[in-house]
Design a protein around this motif. Structure first.
Motif, PDB file in Angstrom:
ATOM      1  N   SER A  38       0.861  -1.243  -0.107  1.00 53.50           N
ATOM      2  CA  SER A  38       0.008   0.082  -0.049  1.00 53.50           C
ATOM      3  C   SER A  38       0.855   1.255  -0.147  1.00 53.50           C
ATOM      4  N   PHE A  39       2.066   1.207   0.489  1.00 54.11           N
ATOM      5  CA  PHE A  39       2.904   2.357   0.724  1.00 54.11           C
ATOM      6  C   PHE A  39       3.245   2.809  -0.726  1.00 54.11           C
ATOM      7  N   MET A  40       3.158   2.227  -1.737  1.00 52.82           N
ATOM      8  CA  MET A  40       3.571   2.482  -3.241  1.00 52.82           C
ATOM      9  C   MET A  40       2.448   3.262  -3.869  1.00 52.82           C
ATOM     10  N   CYS A  41       1.287   3.651  -2.978  1.00 49.78           N
ATOM     11  CA  CYS A  41       0.391   4.818  -3.527  1.00 49.78           C
ATOM     12  C   CYS A  41       0.902   6.091  -3.111  1.00 49.78           C
ATOM     13  N   ASN A  42       1.827   6.051  -2.275  1.00 54.49           N
ATOM     14  CA  ASN A  42       2.256   7.548  -1.926  1.00 54.49           C
ATOM     15  C   ASN A  42       3.537   7.666  -2.647  1.00 54.49           C
ATOM     16  N   ARG A  43       3.856   9.251  -2.518  1.00 49.58           N
ATOM     17  CA  ARG A  43       5.068   9.647  -3.171  1.00 49.58           C
ATOM     18  C   ARG A  43       6.285   8.911  -2.278  1.00 49.58           C
ATOM     19  N   TYR A  78      10.508  14.308  -9.874  1.00 50.03           N
ATOM     20  CA  TYR A  78       9.483  14.188 -10.967  1.00 50.03           C
ATOM     21  C   TYR A  78       8.222  13.589 -10.543  1.00 50.03           C
ATOM     22  N   GLU A  79       7.353  14.147 -11.256  1.00 50.93           N
ATOM     23  CA  GLU A  79       5.769  13.819 -11.067  1.00 50.93           C
ATOM     24  C   GLU A  79       5.694  13.221 -12.398  1.00 50.93           C
ATOM     25  N   ALA A  80       4.926  11.897 -12.369  1.00 48.89           N
ATOM     26  CA  ALA A  80       4.800  11.056 -13.576  1.00 48.89           C
ATOM     27  C   ALA A  80       3.319  11.493 -14.209  1.00 48.89           C
ATOM     28  N   HIS A  81       3.523  11.584 -15.682  1.00 48.32           N
ATOM     29  CA  HIS A  81       2.475  11.698 -16.240  1.00 48.32           C
ATOM     30  C   HIS A  81       2.440  10.724 -17.359  1.00 48.32           C
ATOM     31  N   ILE A  82       1.312  10.182 -17.689  1.00 47.96           N
ATOM     32  CA  ILE A  82       1.151   8.848 -18.449  1.00 47.96           C
ATOM     33  C   ILE A  82       0.170   9.224 -20.094  1.00 47.96           C
ATOM     34  N   LEU A  83       1.042   8.928 -20.947  1.00 45.70           N
ATOM     35  CA  LEU A  83       0.436   9.168 -22.342  1.00 45.70           C
ATOM     36  C   LEU A  83       0.057   7.734 -22.859  1.00 45.70           C
ATOM     37  N   THR A  84      -0.927   7.388 -23.564  1.00 47.27           N
ATOM     38  CA  THR A  84      -1.110   6.167 -24.174  1.00 47.27           C
ATOM     39  C   THR A  84      -2.457   6.144 -24.879  1.00 47.27           C
ATOM     40  N   ALA A  85      -2.528   5.018 -25.566  1.00 44.64           N
ATOM     41  CA  ALA A  85      -3.893   4.847 -26.327  1.00 44.64           C
ATOM     42  C   ALA A  85      -4.969   4.268 -25.258  1.00 44.64           C
ATOM     43  N   TYR A  86      -6.096   4.559 -25.616  1.00 44.56           N
ATOM     44  CA  TYR A  86      -7.018   4.178 -24.506  1.00 44.56           C
ATOM     45  C   TYR A  86      -6.998   2.805 -24.216  1.00 44.56           C
ATOM     46  N   ASP A  87      -7.063   2.575 -22.976  1.00 46.18           N
ATOM     47  CA  ASP A  87      -6.929   0.925 -22.580  1.00 46.18           C
ATOM     48  C   ASP A  87      -7.619   1.351 -21.140  1.00 46.18           C
ATOM     49  N   PRO A  88      -8.519   0.847 -20.650  1.00 42.07           N
ATOM     50  CA  PRO A  88      -9.334   0.747 -19.489  1.00 42.07           C
ATOM     51  C   PRO A  88      -8.284   0.326 -18.301  1.00 42.07           C
ATOM     52  N   PHE A  89      -7.426  -0.608 -18.505  1.00 42.67           N
ATOM     53  CA  PHE A  89      -6.702  -1.198 -17.208  1.00 42.67           C
ATOM     54  C   PHE A  89      -5.192  -0.415 -17.173  1.00 42.67           C
ATOM     55  N   VAL A  90      -4.839   0.344 -18.251  1.00 41.21           N
ATOM     56  CA  VAL A  90      -3.560   1.166 -18.051  1.00 41.21           C
ATOM     57  C   VAL A  90      -3.909   2.058 -16.722  1.00 41.21           C
ATOM     58  N   GLU A  91      -5.031   2.923 -16.838  1.00 36.25           N
ATOM     59  CA  GLU A  91      -5.286   3.861 -15.952  1.00 36.25           C
ATOM     60  C   GLU A  91      -5.326   3.162 -14.384  1.00 36.25           C
ATOM     61  N   LYS A  92      -6.146   1.852 -14.370  1.00 34.94           N
ATOM     62  CA  LYS A  92      -6.304   1.006 -13.119  1.00 34.94           C
ATOM     63  C   LYS A  92      -4.806   0.563 -12.465  1.00 34.94           C
ATOM     64  N   ILE A  93      -4.066   0.134 -13.194  1.00 34.54           N
ATOM     65  CA  ILE A  93      -2.836  -0.332 -12.954  1.00 34.54           C
ATOM     66  C   ILE A  93      -1.932   0.704 -12.225  1.00 34.54           C
ATOM     67  N   ILE A  96      -2.695   1.991  -8.874  1.00 33.65           N
ATOM     68  CA  ILE A  96      -2.147   1.096  -7.617  1.00 33.65           C
ATOM     69  C   ILE A  96      -0.848   1.773  -7.274  1.00 33.65           C
ATOM     70  N   PHE A  97      -0.013   2.527  -8.139  1.00 32.21           N
ATOM     71  CA  PHE A  97       1.230   3.052  -7.632  1.00 32.21           C
ATOM     72  C   PHE A  97       0.987   4.625  -7.327  1.00 32.21           C
ATOM     73  N   GLY A  98      -0.066   5.035  -7.270  1.00 32.57           N
ATOM     74  CA  GLY A  98      -0.470   6.281  -6.742  1.00 32.57           C
ATOM     75  C   GLY A  98      -0.136   7.337  -8.246  1.00 32.57           C
ATOM     76  N   ILE A  99      -0.102   6.931  -9.122  1.00 31.62           N
ATOM     77  CA  ILE A  99      -0.221   7.854 -10.449  1.00 31.62           C
ATOM     78  C   ILE A  99      -1.480   8.234 -10.797  1.00 31.62           C
ATOM     79  N   ARG A 100      -1.712   9.673 -11.031  1.00 34.33           N
ATOM     80  CA  ARG A 100      -3.072  10.164 -11.164  1.00 34.33           C
ATOM     81  C   ARG A 100      -3.317  10.759 -12.755  1.00 34.33           C
ATOM     82  N   ASN A 101      -2.029  10.975 -13.401  1.00 33.28           N
ATOM     83  CA  ASN A 101      -2.374  12.062 -14.364  1.00 33.28           C
ATOM     84  C   ASN A 101      -2.106  11.219 -15.908  1.00 33.28           C
ATOM     85  N   PHE A 102      -3.167  11.156 -16.485  1.00 35.60           N
ATOM     86  CA  PHE A 102      -3.506  10.524 -17.749  1.00 35.60           C
ATOM     87  C   PHE A 102      -3.725  11.260 -18.897  1.00 35.60           C
ATOM     88  N   TYR A 103      -3.152  10.971 -20.149  1.00 33.55           N
ATOM     89  CA  TYR A 103      -3.594  11.690 -21.315  1.00 33.55           C
ATOM     90  C   TYR A 103      -3.754  10.454 -22.612  1.00 33.55           C
TER      91      TYR A 103
END
Length: 261
Positions: A38-43, A78-93, A96-103
């Motif tokens: 669970s600690f991986m959800c935090n910075r 650094y703060e992570a931002h994720i860019l990907t083709a749409y896939d419902p499970f990418v954001e879900k995964i 889990i690691f506390g990453i919230r920025n998606f494009y």
């Protein structure tokens, strides 16, 4: 959004991608949800995140590895931002690691007129040779090269003949995709404003266009690729336009001197 493009996109994603991958993607997500502490959800750092890392994700199957890199660079501010083709499970995964920025590429593609882009591609393809294609650029982006690479990947051939009507039709489709990506990546970079970009694929659409645009704007790119040793990975930093054709397994003069010592 162009209706034909929308319908084609839905059919391709639903039938070609999601249905066949839904179960393994879901299983991977559920496993990680239980396995990741669970600690991986935090910075992982108390230092403020004053820089942005844009991770170009390959999809749910690689998201766990990309997330580990993202958590590692948190310690560097650094703060992570994720860019990907749409896939419902990418954001879900990633969440889990506390990453919230998606494009999503699709959100930028739909802002563009596909009809106009296809017309431009058809006009460009009227009288070009393969040699002309490789020299074709738009705003510093190698749109012809990336379109040609995509054609060769789809046909599994090392070359192609534009006099063949079927091949030419495929090339026009890929050139349109390349031109669309060239416009979209500029919007993405303008919106995200990354300090560093992390990629795996930089040779095909749309990753290739993003790679070119980053170097044009002096944004450093880290490419992750397989290593010569099983179970290891290699990272290569690209910082200048002139480095665009450099193989990721190559060493700079500075790195080579370090190895020799």
């Amino acid at each position: 959004m162009d209706l034909n493009f929308y319908l084609k996109f839905i059919a391709k994603k639903l039938v070609g991608c999601y249905l066949s991958r839904y179960t393994p993607a879901k299983d991977a997500f559920l496993f990680l949800k239980q396995a990741i502490p669970s600690f991986m959800c935090n910075r992982l750092s108390e230092n403020p995140a004053d820089k942005r890392l844009l991770i170009v994700s390959m999809g749910w199957y690689d998201a766990k590895t990309e997330a580990i890199y993202a958590k590692t660079v948190e310690t560097l501010g650094y703060e992570a931002h994720i860019l990907t083709a749409y896939d419902p499970f990418v954001e879900k995964i990633f969440k889990i690691f506390g990453i919230r920025n998606f494009y999503y590429y699709e959100d930028y593609f739909k802002r563009l007129s596909l009809k106009q882009i296809i017309a431009e591609a058809e006009n460009l393809a009227k009288s070009v040779t393969l040699e002309d294609v490789l020299k074709l650029t738009r705003n510093g982006i190698q749109v012809g090269k990336h379109a040609a690479s995509s054609v060769m990947r789809l046909t599994r051939k090392s070359s192609f003949d534009l006099k063949d009507d079927t091949i030419k039709s495929l090339f026009i489709e890929q050139l349109a995709s390349s031109l669309r990506a060239e416009r979209a990546v500029e919007m993405i970079l303008n919106e995200v404003k990354p300090d560093l970009v992390y990629v795996n694929d930089r040779g095909y659409t749309p990753g290739g266009q993003l790679f070119d645009a980053c170097l044009k704007h002096k944004i450093h790119v880290i490419q992750r690729c397989s290593s010569h040793k099983s179970g290891w990975e290699m990272l290569k930093r690209y910082s200048r336009v002139e480095m665009g054709s450099v193989h990721p397994h190559s060493l700079s003069a500075e790195s080579l001197d370090c190895v020799k010592k």
